[in-house]
Each structure stands twice: as structure tokens, then as C-alpha cells.
Design an enzyme around this catalytic site. Structure first.
Site, PDB file in Angstrom:
ATOM      1  N   CYS A  38       0.850  -1.204   0.000  1.00 12.18           N
ATOM      2  CA  CYS A  38       0.000   0.000   0.000  1.00 12.18           C
ATOM      3  C   CYS A  38       0.881   1.248   0.000  1.00 12.18           C
ATOM      4  CB  CYS A  38      -0.910  -0.021   1.240  1.00 12.18           C
ATOM      5  SG  CYS A  38      -2.003   1.414   1.378  1.00 12.18           S
ATOM      6  N   SER A  40       0.472   3.912   1.642  1.00 11.63           N
ATOM      7  CA  SER A  40       0.632   4.522   2.971  1.00 11.63           C
ATOM      8  C   SER A  40       1.996   4.188   3.577  1.00 11.63           C
ATOM      9  CB  SER A  40      -0.481   4.070   3.920  1.00 11.63           C
ATOM     10  OG  SER A  40      -1.723   4.542   3.450  1.00 11.63           O
ATOM     11  N   HIS A  43       4.713   6.406   2.138  1.00  6.05           N
ATOM     12  CA  HIS A  43       4.797   7.764   2.694  1.00  6.05           C
ATOM     13  C   HIS A  43       5.760   7.783   3.882  1.00  6.05           C
ATOM     14  CE1 HIS A  43       1.592   8.949   0.106  1.00  6.05           C
ATOM     15  NE2 HIS A  43       0.605   8.439   0.805  1.00  6.05           N
ATOM     16  N   HIS A  59       0.691  -2.720   6.929  1.00  3.75           N
ATOM     17  CA  HIS A  59      -0.557  -2.601   7.704  1.00  3.75           C
ATOM     18  C   HIS A  59      -1.724  -3.292   7.004  1.00  3.75           C
ATOM     19  CE1 HIS A  59      -0.659   0.470   4.654  1.00  3.75           C
ATOM     20  NE2 HIS A  59      -1.980   0.427   4.744  1.00  3.75           N
ATOM     21  N   CYS A 164      -6.951  -3.402   4.133  1.00  2.34           N
ATOM     22  CA  CYS A 164      -6.847  -1.948   3.915  1.00  2.34           C
ATOM     23  C   CYS A 164      -7.571  -1.502   2.651  1.00  2.34           C
ATOM     24  CB  CYS A 164      -5.408  -1.437   3.897  1.00  2.34           C
ATOM     25  SG  CYS A 164      -5.344   0.337   3.531  1.00  2.34           S
TER      26      CYS A 164
HETATM   27  N1  LIG Z   1      -7.690   7.157   4.184  1.00  4.48           N
HETATM   28  C1  LIG Z   1      -7.146   5.997   4.484  1.00  4.48           C
HETATM   29  O1  LIG Z   1      -7.472   5.402   5.501  1.00  4.48           O
HETATM   30  C2  LIG Z   1      -6.180   5.379   3.543  1.00  4.48           C
HETATM   31  C3  LIG Z   1      -5.992   3.990   3.510  1.00  4.48           C
HETATM   32  C4  LIG Z   1      -5.140   3.446   2.557  1.00  4.48           C
HETATM   33  C5  LIG Z   1      -4.441   4.259   1.707  1.00  4.48           C
HETATM   34  N2  LIG Z   1      -4.607   5.607   1.805  1.00  4.48           N
HETATM   35  C6  LIG Z   1      -3.916   6.513   0.895  1.00  4.48           C
HETATM   36  O2  LIG Z   1      -4.591   6.471  -0.349  1.00  4.48           O
HETATM   37  C7  LIG Z   1      -3.674   6.862  -1.378  1.00  4.48           C
HETATM   38  C8  LIG Z   1      -3.690   5.846  -2.499  1.00  4.48           C
HETATM   39  O3  LIG Z   1      -3.098   4.627  -2.055  1.00  4.48           O
HETATM   40  P1  LIG Z   1      -2.839   3.422  -3.082  1.00  4.48           P
HETATM   41  O4  LIG Z   1      -2.199   2.346  -2.292  1.00  4.48           O
HETATM   42  O5  LIG Z   1      -4.056   3.176  -3.860  1.00  4.48           O
HETATM   43  O6  LIG Z   1      -1.730   4.086  -4.031  1.00  4.48           O
HETATM   44  P2  LIG Z   1      -1.358   3.690  -5.545  1.00  4.48           P
HETATM   45  O7  LIG Z   1       0.018   4.152  -5.756  1.00  4.48           O
HETATM   46  O8  LIG Z   1      -1.700   2.253  -5.779  1.00  4.48           O
HETATM   47  O9  LIG Z   1      -2.384   4.574  -6.421  1.00  4.48           O
HETATM   48  C9  LIG Z   1      -2.243   5.956  -6.602  1.00  4.48           C
HETATM   49  C10 LIG Z   1      -2.686   6.298  -8.031  1.00  4.48           C
HETATM   50  O10 LIG Z   1      -2.700   7.716  -8.169  1.00  4.48           O
HETATM   51  C11 LIG Z   1      -2.241   8.010  -9.481  1.00  4.48           C
HETATM   52  N3  LIG Z   1      -1.806   9.408  -9.571  1.00  4.48           N
HETATM   53  C12 LIG Z   1      -0.603   9.951  -9.256  1.00  4.48           C
HETATM   54  N4  LIG Z   1      -0.618  11.285  -9.490  1.00  4.48           N
HETATM   55  C13 LIG Z   1      -1.847  11.597  -9.971  1.00  4.48           C
HETATM   56  C14 LIG Z   1      -2.468  12.799 -10.437  1.00  4.48           C
HETATM   57  N5  LIG Z   1      -1.812  13.961 -10.400  1.00  4.48           N
HETATM   58  N6  LIG Z   1      -3.743  12.745 -10.871  1.00  4.48           N
HETATM   59  C15 LIG Z   1      -4.419  11.564 -10.909  1.00  4.48           C
HETATM   60  N7  LIG Z   1      -3.876  10.387 -10.486  1.00  4.48           N
HETATM   61  C16 LIG Z   1      -2.617  10.401 -10.022  1.00  4.48           C
HETATM   62  C17 LIG Z   1      -1.135   6.987  -9.714  1.00  4.48           C
HETATM   63  O11 LIG Z   1      -0.834   6.857 -11.091  1.00  4.48           O
HETATM   64  C18 LIG Z   1      -1.752   5.733  -9.108  1.00  4.48           C
HETATM   65  O12 LIG Z   1      -2.498   4.994 -10.057  1.00  4.48           O
HETATM   66  C19 LIG Z   1      -2.316   7.009  -0.692  1.00  4.48           C
HETATM   67  O13 LIG Z   1      -2.092   8.358  -0.341  1.00  4.48           O
HETATM   68  C20 LIG Z   1      -2.476   6.177   0.554  1.00  4.48           C
HETATM   69  O14 LIG Z   1      -1.601   6.553   1.591  1.00  4.48           O
HETATM   70  C21 LIG Z   1      -5.456   6.162   2.677  1.00  4.48           C
HETATM   71 ZN   LIG Z   2      -3.188   0.906   3.290  1.00  2.00          ZN
END
Ligand SMILES: NC(=O)c1ccc[n+]([C@@H]2O[C@H](COP(=O)([O-])OP(=O)(O)OC[C@H]3O[C@@H](n4cnc5c(N)ncnc54)[C@H](O)[C@@H]3O)[C@@H](O)[C@H]2O)c1
Ligand SMILES: [Zn+2]
Ligand SMILES: [Zn+2]
Length: 364
Positions: A38, A40, A43, A59, A164
Site C-alpha cells: 500500500c 501509505s 509515505h 498494515h 486496507c
Molecule cells: N484514508 C485511508 O485510511 C487510507 C488507507 C489506505 C491508503 N490511503 C492513501 O490512499 C492513497 C492511495 O493509495 P494506493 O495504495 O491506492 O496508491 P497507488 O500508488 O496504488 O495509487 C495511486 C494512483 O494515483 C495516481 N496518480 C498519481 N498522481 C496523480 C495525479 N496527479 N492525478 C491523478 N492520479 C494520479 C497513480 O498513477 C496511481 O495509479 C495514498 O495516499 C495512501 O496513503 C489512505
Molecule cells: Zn493501506
């Protein structure tokens, strides 16, 4: 046991032998089954978010119970479980008002177990437990409250994603935004979590689900999960294009699922008058989003965040399992890459460079 340890931000994880003390009262020892790659965790690796170092990250997990500490009654050795990265105390003001994902005791003991101590160490050097899960290791010691039993026939990879990305994404659409049938939806960022927001929107019978990403492969992949239209933000102005696709209005519900101030601005701007923008992505600490204040008033837009899809894990994860088993959610197909723990640094490079679907660390 073998674990991947983060000693310094912006340095590779070190794969090495560490020690894990047995579970204390109210804790459970788990053999890791699968761990999701993930964003997260990335980061924290990049220092965009901070934790206690050294740390074992990870996680998004599933596993099998190996041993239980004193007083544990809800799981026993041999049980297969999904891990929650917000095990909750059940007593604080958030737990008792139906918002266990915001548990105060969990937040105030970040990096440790509920008693403020760590079971992970290397000799005298204590190692923190990310999210009270720390699944980038062969075994985990977690609070009993973080264990959600799951049946034998749910593959470990699927169970781990429910830990997650599936719960966060589907929860954002269903529990947080509460999308209504026939609505238009735009999802900015269609990775592991964004794909599940898209599935959640499909589940709620949205009429139009617009995938927005900068990766053409991720956009194509999103159509398998319910995206009806796609916008490549690298090649066209995503706000103008989403407005064009929604009769000049903007979408009823928009989601930010990348994690930056800039994409929050984009997702907010593409919501229509009276629309709702839900922020799922975790922006780097200190990153700001510039929102023209008066638009909140004149267009009655709603801007809100969701943590863990606003889910109540012990209720919502079993429901998600049911939806998976009855074919309403596709989870197997989200997994596009598999790695061993030894290759975890490569897995995170691939997340940034390839980024279609989800990578999973599988444990023998
Ligand atoms: N709120 C929560 O509880 C929670 C839980 C899990 C993950 N997250 C967060 O969610 C986010 C996504 O996580 P993920 O594992 O899916 O990441 P990921 O890397 O799999 O997906 C992110 C996507 O965003 C795209 N992207 C990058 N820049 C962009 C832009 N300018 N415009 C449009 N798309 C763009 C990427 O190409 C990618 O496909 C992260 O910030 C993660 O930390 C939050
Ligand atoms: Zn996560
Ligand atoms: Zn609590």
C-alpha cells in the site's frame, strides 16, 4: 524471524533477523499470510509521514493465529484472520459513539501495542509496530481487537486486501460518501485503493464512474472494476474534461485517492454545486490544498476526509467478505504482482513505476 526494518527515511528497508516477544494479555501472535504493498507505507519510507524508528511497516495483512495471550477469547490458534490497522479500545469517546476507526487509545499509542510497549526488538534495540500490525515480517503480535476472523475459503491475498485497500475504498464510497443511485462519480487516483472506490460506486449503482489518473495502464485496468469513462490528467485538463462528461456541471461525488494537496484541489474543483468531495489519499505532512473559501458557501460543496473508509472493521469487514463471496466485489483480480519478503524494496519501486492494481508480499 525475518523482517523488513525501516531504520532511516529515504533508505531501503533492511531485511534481517529480529526478535519478537510472545503475546501479553489481550494480544495474539499471528503467522503472516499475505501483506499488501500500500502507498501509505511508502509515505513513511519517504519521510512524508513520521513514525518511531526503527520500525517494521506493513498494515494491510492476513494471517493465521499461532498463540494467544491471557484472556483472549475471540480467536484461537489455527484461526485465519484479517488484521485491522486500527484495533480499537472499545471505551474512548470515538469507540462509544460508533467511530472506532478514530479510536483515541490507538492514536495515542501509535507505533506500540496498547500498553505502550513493543514486542519487536533486535537485542536491546526496540522496533516499533506500524499500525499495531507490522506485517512486513514473518510473524506479528497484535491486539485481540485487531483480529477479524475469516473463513478457510477466502484466499490469504484476498483477506489481506480487505485489511486496507478494499475496506478503505469501498467504505469511502458506501459508508462515507453514501453515493445515491444514478449519481455521477469521479475518482482521482486509480491504484489499489482507487479501484475499490470505483467498485464501491458501482455497488451503489452510480450511473457514471469517471476514472482519473496519469497512468494509461491504470485507467484501462479501472474499466474492469466499473469505470465508465477515463480521463488521463497528463494529457488533458481533468477538471474541464469531467465537467464536459457531466453536462457542464461537475460530478455529484468526487474522491481524491492519490495523496497530495494538488489532487485535493483537482477533486474538489470537479465536484458540482452541492456535490461532495471525499479525501482518501494521505498527503505529505505540511502539504496544503488551496480552496477558494467562498465556493463552500456559494456552491454548497462538501469537502471531507475518510479514514479507513469510515469502517467499523468488526462489522464491515465480514460484510465485505460476504459481498466478495457472492460476487459483488472482485478482489482476486486486483492482485497484479507477487513478491517474497526479500524483494520488498523492489515491490515499492514497482508501486511508483508500474502502479497497476496491487502488489502483494506472499509468505510461504
Ligand atoms: N484514508 C485511508 O485510511 C487510507 C488507507 C489506505 C491508503 N490511503 C492513501 O490512499 C492513497 C492511495 O493509495 P494506493 O495504495 O491506492 O496508491 P497507488 O500508488 O496504488 O495509487 C495511486 C494512483 O494515483 C495516481 N496518480 C498519481 N498522481 C496523480 C495525479 N496527479 N492525478 C491523478 N492520479 C494520479 C497513480 O498513477 C496511481 O495509479 C495514498 O495516499 C495512501 O496513503 C489512505
Ligand atoms: Zn493501506
Ligand atoms: Zn477507542
Amino acid at each position: 524471524m525475518k523482517a523488513a526494518v525501516l531504520y532511516e527515511y529515504n533508505e531501503p528497508l533492511v531485511i534481517e533477523e529480529v526478535e519478537l516477544d510472545p503475546p501479553k494479555a489481550g494480544e495474539v501472535q499471528v503467522k503472516t499470510g499475505a501483506a499488501g504493498v500500500c502507498r501509505s507505507d511508502l509515505h513513511f519510507m519517504k519521510g512524508q509521514a513520521r513514525t518511531i524508528l526503527p520500525a517494521v511497516l506493513g498494515h494491510e495483512a492476513s494471517g493465521t493465529v499461532e498463540a494467544v495471550g491471557e484472556g483472549v477469547t475471540t480467536v484461537k490458534p489455527g484461526d485465519r484472520i484479517i488484521l485491522s490497522f486500527v484495533p480499537n479500545c472499545g471505551r474512548c469517546q470515538y469507540c462509544t459513539t460508533g467511530r472506532p476507526n478514530l479510536c483515541d487509545l490507538h492514536a495515542s499509542t501509535a507505533g506500540t501495542l496498547f500498553d505502550g510497549t513493543m514486542r519487536l526488538h533486535k537485542g536491546d534495540q526496540r522496533i516499533s509496530h506500524f499500525g499495531k500490525v507490522a506485517c512486513f515480517a514473518e510473524h506479528m503480535v497484535v491486539p485481540e481487537a485487531g483480529c477479524i476472523p475469516v473463513s478457510e475459503d477466502v484466499p490469504m491475498e484476498v483477506a489481506c486486501l480487505i485489511g486496507c485497500s478494499v475496506t478503505t475504498g469501498v467504505g469511502a464510497a458506501v459508508l462515507n460518501a453514501q453515493i445515491t443511485p444514478g449519481s455521477s462519480v469521479a475518482v482521482v487516483g486509480c491504484g489499489g485503493v482507487g479501484l475499490n472506490v470505483i467498485q464501491g460506486a458501482r455497488l451503489m449503482n452510480a450511473s457514471k464512474v469517471i476514472a482519473v489518473d496519469i497512468n494509461e495502464g491504470a485507467l484501462e485496468f479501472a474499466t474492469k472494476f466499473g469505470a465508465t469513462d477515463s480521463v488521463n490528467a497528463k494529457h488533458e485538463d481533468p477538471v474541464a474534461r469531467v465537467k464536459e462528461l457531466t453536462g457542464g456541471q461537475g460530478a455529484d461525488y468526487t474522491f481524491e485517492v492519490f495523496g497530495s494537496g494538488e489532487t485535493v484541489e483537482t477533486a474538489y474543483a470537479m465536484a458540482r454545486k452541492g456535490g461532495t468531495c471525499t479525501v482518501v489519499g494521505i498527503a505529505p505532512q505540511g502539504d496544503q490544498a488551496n480552496i477558494e473559501a467562498v465556493t463552500l458557501v456559494r456552491s454548497e460543496k462538501v469537502l471531507k476526509g475518510t479514514y479507513y473508509g469510515s469502517a467499523r472493521c468488526h462489522v464491515d469487514m465480514p460484510r465485505i467478505v460476504d459481498m466478495y463471496q457472492s460476487g459483488k466485489l472482485s478482489i482476486d483480480d486486483i492482485v497484479t504482482r507477487r513478491y517474497s519478503l526479500d524483494d520488498i524494496n523492489e515491490a515499492y519501486e514497482d508501486l511508483d513505476n508500474i502502479g497497476i492494481g496491487r502488489g502483494v508480499i506472499v509468505f510461504p
